[in-house]
Structure formats: structure tokens, C-alpha cells
Scaffold this active site. Sequence first.
Site, PDB file in Angstrom:
ATOM      1  N   GLU A  68      10.492  35.397  27.918  1.00  0.00           N
ATOM      2  CA  GLU A  68      10.503  34.580  28.978  1.00  0.00           C
ATOM      3  C   GLU A  68      11.388  33.488  28.688  1.00  0.00           C
ATOM      4  O   GLU A  68      11.471  33.270  27.283  1.00  0.00           O
ATOM      5  CB  GLU A  68       9.166  34.088  28.932  1.00  0.00           C
ATOM      6  N   ALA A 121      -2.233  38.926  30.953  1.00  0.00           N
ATOM      7  CA  ALA A 121      -2.532  38.590  29.412  1.00  0.00           C
ATOM      8  C   ALA A 121      -1.484  38.151  28.437  1.00  0.00           C
ATOM      9  O   ALA A 121      -1.298  36.720  28.472  1.00  0.00           O
ATOM     10  CB  ALA A 121      -3.422  40.008  28.855  1.00  0.00           C
ATOM     11  N   ARG A 122      -0.778  39.170  27.893  1.00  0.00           N
ATOM     12  CA  ARG A 122       0.433  38.769  27.216  1.00  0.00           C
ATOM     13  C   ARG A 122       1.575  39.678  27.347  1.00  0.00           C
ATOM     14  O   ARG A 122       1.344  40.945  27.734  1.00  0.00           O
ATOM     15  CB  ARG A 122       0.112  38.833  25.674  1.00  0.00           C
ATOM     16  N   ASP A 151     -13.191  48.660  25.078  1.00  0.00           N
ATOM     17  CA  ASP A 151     -13.140  47.716  23.653  1.00  0.00           C
ATOM     18  C   ASP A 151     -13.990  48.055  22.876  1.00  0.00           C
ATOM     19  O   ASP A 151     -14.852  47.883  22.725  1.00  0.00           O
ATOM     20  CB  ASP A 151     -13.600  46.186  24.459  1.00  0.00           C
ATOM     21  N   HIS A 158       4.317  33.454  34.375  1.00  0.00           N
ATOM     22  CA  HIS A 158       3.320  33.203  33.425  1.00  0.00           C
ATOM     23  C   HIS A 158       2.258  31.820  33.672  1.00  0.00           C
ATOM     24  O   HIS A 158       2.494  30.633  33.363  1.00  0.00           O
ATOM     25  CB  HIS A 158       3.864  32.691  32.020  1.00  0.00           C
TER      26      HIS A 158
END
Length: 528
Positions: A264, A234-235, A174, A282
Site C-alpha cells: 500500500e 483484515a490484512r 478458528d 484501508h
Amino acid sequence: MEKFKIVVCDHIHEEGLNILRRDDKIEMIFAADMDKTALLDVIKDADVAITRSSTDVDDKFIQAGRGLKAIVRAGVGVDNVDIPGCSKEGIIVMNVPTANTIAAVELTMTHMLSCMRMFPYSHDHLKNQRIWKREKWYGYELKGKKLGIIGFGNIGSRVGIRSKAFEMDVIAYDPYIHPSKATDVGVKYTSNFEDILACDIITIHTPKNKETVGMIGADEIAKMKDGVVLINCARGGLYDEEALYEGLKSGKIRFAGIDVFNKEPATDHKLLDLDNICVSPHLGANTFESQYNIGVEAAQQAIEAAKGIAYPHAMNLPIDETKIPSFVKPFLEMGQKIGFLASQINKAPIVSIKVSGRGDIAEYVNSLATFVTVGALADISGDTINYVNADFVASERGIKIDTEELPGSPVYKNLVTVKLTTDKDVIEISATMFNDDVQRIVDINGFGVDVEPKGNMILFKNTDVPGVIGQVGSLLAAHEVNIADFRLGRNKNAEALAVIIVDTPVNDKTLKELASLEACISVSYARL
């Protein structure tokens, strides 16, 4: 009494609605079941809108709600919010990034374990097909496996801590954190992305933006170990889905745990045709606890924004967030609260505001001063004060703004002090942050205290003699005011300062009776 209008555009937990209903300064409009076209008329005179994924904050929404101070996205993702468009109209966009943290962390661990033990498939084999065949379901243990975590924020860091408990070898990537955030919890830190690609299991926990969309593609998968396991809770779109499909189909990726998809609902996605993938629709925030937390935090943020107290978790702050460490942003939000609190306690024309910083936060004291100024002037400037014009508004009113970088505190890692001077009095408040997100006021005018800047606050200063606490408690009880918290500070001059947090607003009559107590030196009241 003028009220602030908050429109709830999508469904949130009932307790969030109750918080809005209980505040006598808020007019809550529940529009979650309203047609989205009709909604545009409702938000025209609103101060704040609370939205979720069902409402697109697009150009039509923004133009209809140009008078909005803020939009609260009740959740983490802001994919359906036009943040640049909001910024152009001066609308602050906030999200609720931590309310579903534990839910997302635990779902990540669920997928990791399911992939390693092929649990959904063995379950289906016995439960639905009624086949008992133990020899078919040999899996792998987490112990000793190397886990690569991309993104070591609220969720990624907690995944790391839990994975260490499974005796995994954990490494974090990160570029926006200090390496000590990882090493302090026993996780290795790397600035070399190739180290992540060499792991046995890789999980991603980053926001979705231009930098992260498709960051794991065919080239990255080619460099991974044969039999790697990939997790994404996450995404959607952080893994290139075509490359993910090919990797799973070829066996390069042994298994994948996927909760999110690029588009989605993904009921006809070709990834679902594979037999080495664990999927969920999700569900990252789908726990009863997280939905409660999201609703409550969204309501609280909306109230703070409507009143101009603070804009927690603002996504379009007037600073380049890529150039500041992650620990700074919560201090900026806290600074605005402290500025608002100081102006409530010391109600008189402001002469000057001085903001001091100790520790690492001192480097960002100028940004802090802007936020403190917005909070301090919120009550007297209303809609005319914002992050962009704060210095101009202060100058126009003849208010002097000073900043000071001081040596580190011997007690606190970081300390922020706000000194607000009016033509009647001076108030000085010092505050710090514990564990990155726990705000605490630690000093008020030389009285050491430990109190969260939140709620209905009575500040009662008195001569330090016996019986005062009992008198104050009895008086408040007589007015049916329930005490939620009582913090006491004392000084060398035989004086005491009580910071009393109460459950309900306090009227002027109650405050006057408190002021009439023999031991009282002063009494003030603030609502945060």
C-alpha cells in the site's frame, strides 16, 4: 520527582495526548512531526514509545531505544515492528487490538452488502453517469446465504453476530478458540477448512503471519463454489492477490470486497482494473470513534507500561500463546495489575505471594504467578524486573512464591486470588473477568466489592456506623477531590470497606485527614 518519559512517534488522537499530559508522573515528548533520523536521538532515554504505521521499529530504532521498557503500536497490525528484535533487547511490544473493532466489523458488513448489491457501481451509474437503468442492477440477498468466517476473534465473532441478524447461515473456522465461543452465539463451528470453502460468502479476520499469508490461493479458490464472494478487511496478503485476480477475471469469484492490499498505497494495482470488485483504501480503523479509542487506549497502555503496572496486549509474552486458549491472556494482564495494586495497598517488605485459581484459569496459575510477581515488585525493582527474571528477583529478595489450583467457584466461571503477605500485614484480592475483557475486583480481604482495577483508588476501612459515607464525601469535596465511583463492601464484624475511585491524585494531607475520622480503621491509596 522522577518522571517516566513517553515519546509519541506518530500522530494519535488529541485526547490520548491529553491523558499523557495530565499524568504528573509522565513526561510526554511529542515527536510525530520529527524527522525519523532525529527521532532516534529522542528515544535513547525514553521509557516507552508510541508508534503507528509511519514509524518502522527496525534494527536502527531498537538499537537507539535499547533502554525502552515497551513499545505501544497504536493499532492492530504490527507488520512494521521487529518483534523478535525487540524481544532480544527485553522490549515488550504491545498493540491496541480492540479499539477499532466496531469500525472494522461495520466496514466488513459494508463490503458484504456492497458486493451482493453491486452498490458502488449502481451509485456511479446514476450519480456520475446520470443513467437510470434499474434492470441492470439485480443483486442478491444475504438472507439464507452461507457465510464462512475465517478467524473468530473480536472482529470475526461480531461479524458473525451481525450476519445472523441478516438471517444468514454462519459457520466459523478458528483452531485457536473453543468451539463454544461460536456455538454460544448461534454460529456453527468447524475444524474442517473445506467447510469454509463450500460457503457462498467468505470473510477473513486473522492476523498476518507465516501461517495465514496466502492462505486463500489458487488451490483453495478452485474448491470454492462458482460465484463465491470474498471479503478481506483484515490484512493485505491473506488472499493470494494473483489468484484473487484470476478468480475474479474468470468469474469463479463473482465479486470481492477488499479494503487491504499486500503493498500500500495500491493506486496502480491491477485488481482495480476489474469491474467486479469493491475496494476501499484501508479504512478499517477510519472512524472518528475508533481513532479516539485508539489514542486513549494507547496512552493508557503506555502509562501502565512506563510505571510497570501492566503490559496490556503484549505481543511477546514469555509464554507460547499457541498453546494457551485466548481467554487466558487477559487474565495474565489482570494478574499483573492485581499484584501491583496489592503492593501499593500493603506497602512494606514482601514476605510471600500466593496466587490461586478457580475454574479453567486454574490450569495456568503458574504463568499467572509470574505476572503477579512482576506487578508486585514493579515499584521496588524498577527496570530490573521483567517476565524472564521475576522468579529470580523474588528469590533473591527472599520472597516465597506459591500457587494453588482450587475447585471451581460456585459464583464465577473463573476466579484469581492474590494473597500478598508483608512483614506488617496481609492483603488478599480476588478478581475475575466478564465477557473476556471486563476486569473486576470482586473481593478485598473478605469484603465483597465490584470495582474495575483502574485509576486513583482510595481504600477506606471503617466501623460500620451511620454517617461515614457523608463524612468521607465532604472531606474529599473540601480538598477538591471529585469522586468518580464509590463501591462499598461490608462484613459480619460490623466493618465496611469503601473503594473510592477519584478523578485526581490524592495527597498525603487528604489521606491523613481521612485516617483521623473517628470511624476510620485504616486508609490506603493506590494509583493504577
